[in-house]
Scaffold this motif. Structure first.
Motif, PDB file in Angstrom:
ATOM      1  N   ASN A 165       0.749  -1.297  -0.073  1.00  0.00           N
ATOM      2  CA  ASN A 165       0.107   0.048  -0.051  1.00  0.00           C
ATOM      3  C   ASN A 165       0.919   1.234  -0.008  1.00  0.00           C
ATOM      4  N   TYR A 166       1.889   1.078   0.664  1.00  0.00           N
ATOM      5  CA  TYR A 166       2.914   2.318   0.546  1.00  0.00           C
ATOM      6  C   TYR A 166       3.320   2.570  -0.758  1.00  0.00           C
ATOM      7  N   LEU A 167       3.731   1.602  -1.269  1.00  0.00           N
ATOM      8  CA  LEU A 167       4.352   1.704  -2.591  1.00  0.00           C
ATOM      9  C   LEU A 167       3.247   2.269  -3.750  1.00  0.00           C
ATOM     10  N   MET A 168       2.023   1.690  -3.508  1.00  0.00           N
ATOM     11  CA  MET A 168       1.048   2.354  -4.476  1.00  0.00           C
ATOM     12  C   MET A 168       0.779   3.862  -4.290  1.00  0.00           C
ATOM     13  N   LYS A 169       0.571   4.088  -2.872  1.00  0.00           N
ATOM     14  CA  LYS A 169       0.543   5.551  -2.558  1.00  0.00           C
ATOM     15  C   LYS A 169       1.686   6.213  -3.183  1.00  0.00           C
ATOM     16  N   LYS A 170       2.636   5.895  -3.162  1.00  0.00           N
ATOM     17  CA  LYS A 170       3.905   6.686  -3.833  1.00  0.00           C
ATOM     18  C   LYS A 170       3.709   6.832  -5.324  1.00  0.00           C
ATOM     19  N   LEU A 171       3.538   5.887  -5.834  1.00  0.00           N
ATOM     20  CA  LEU A 171       3.125   5.636  -7.159  1.00  0.00           C
ATOM     21  C   LEU A 171       2.228   6.774  -7.793  1.00  0.00           C
ATOM     22  N   TYR A 172       0.901   6.481  -7.272  1.00  0.00           N
ATOM     23  CA  TYR A 172      -0.196   7.431  -7.496  1.00  0.00           C
ATOM     24  C   TYR A 172      -0.044   8.832  -7.098  1.00  0.00           C
ATOM     25  N   THR A 173       0.810   9.122  -5.894  1.00  0.00           N
ATOM     26  CA  THR A 173       0.956  10.606  -5.714  1.00  0.00           C
ATOM     27  C   THR A 173       1.750  11.195  -6.516  1.00  0.00           C
ATOM     28  N   ALA A 174       2.852  10.355  -7.019  1.00  0.00           N
ATOM     29  CA  ALA A 174       3.785  10.820  -8.014  1.00  0.00           C
ATOM     30  C   ALA A 174       2.986  11.074  -9.276  1.00  0.00           C
TER      31      ALA A 174
END
Length: 186
Positions: A165-174
């Protein structure tokens, strides 16, 4: 073999003679030939059951690169080696002959599915994500700098762990998405 020898081999007769049912009286040649399904595995990988948010630990046994058995992981602090019926049957996810192994795509307004190779499908997804971001990008709203897109959103599944979930959040925020949520329950 004579009749007396044949009758003497029956488990009931052996039990009546004083041999208990937990020993040789309960054994047969077929019983002695049985081996655990995990005995032939050449690799064992630790995994997590994909069905719900509990995250039960699994041991995935494989031989020659093919999954042969999936069992509960006794070292898992969550499930301590236990699996629900769905988790216990998860081997079928990778070994069932009806498992879909190709990417299927139905073109807009199409009525038939077509097979695509994975690289083509991934390129199509990437192209559509970037086109959506480009078409829906907002640099400012009412004079305020927002640098966002409302054209992309993410809803993570309940089986994703905190790291995923952390990695997905970083991707979508980017990418500029602001609608990012997950169903994590653990």
């Amino acid at each position: 073999m004579d009749l007396r020898g044949l009758i003497g081999r029956w488990p009931v007769i052996r039990q009546l003679r004083g041999e208990d049912g937990r020993g040789s009286a309960a054994r047969s040649a077929r019983t002695d030939a049985l081996r655990p399904r995990t005995a032939e595995a050449d690799t064992v990988a630790r995994s997590v059951c994909p069905y719900c948010a509990v995250g039960c630990g699994q041991l995935v046994y494989a031989k020659d690169g093919r999954v042969t058995q999936i069992e509960g992981d006794p070292d898992s602090p969550i499930s301590r080696g236990r699996l629900c019926p769905k988790g216990a049957a998860s081997k079928q996810l990778v070994t069932h002959p009806g498992r879909q192994t190709t990417v299927l795509y139905r073109r807009p307004y199409g009525t038939e599915w077509e097979s695509l190779d994975l690289a083509t499908a991934m390129d199509m997804i990437a192209d559509r994500v970037m086109a959506t971001r480009r078409e829906t990008w907002q640099e400012t709203v009412d004079g305020k700098v927002v640098r966002r897109t409302l054209g992309l959103a993410s809803l993570g599944g309940a089986t994703l762990d905190n790291e995923e979930n952390y990695l997905m959040k970083k991707l979508y925020t980017a990418l500029g998405a602001i609608q990012v949520e997950n169903q994590a329950r653990i």
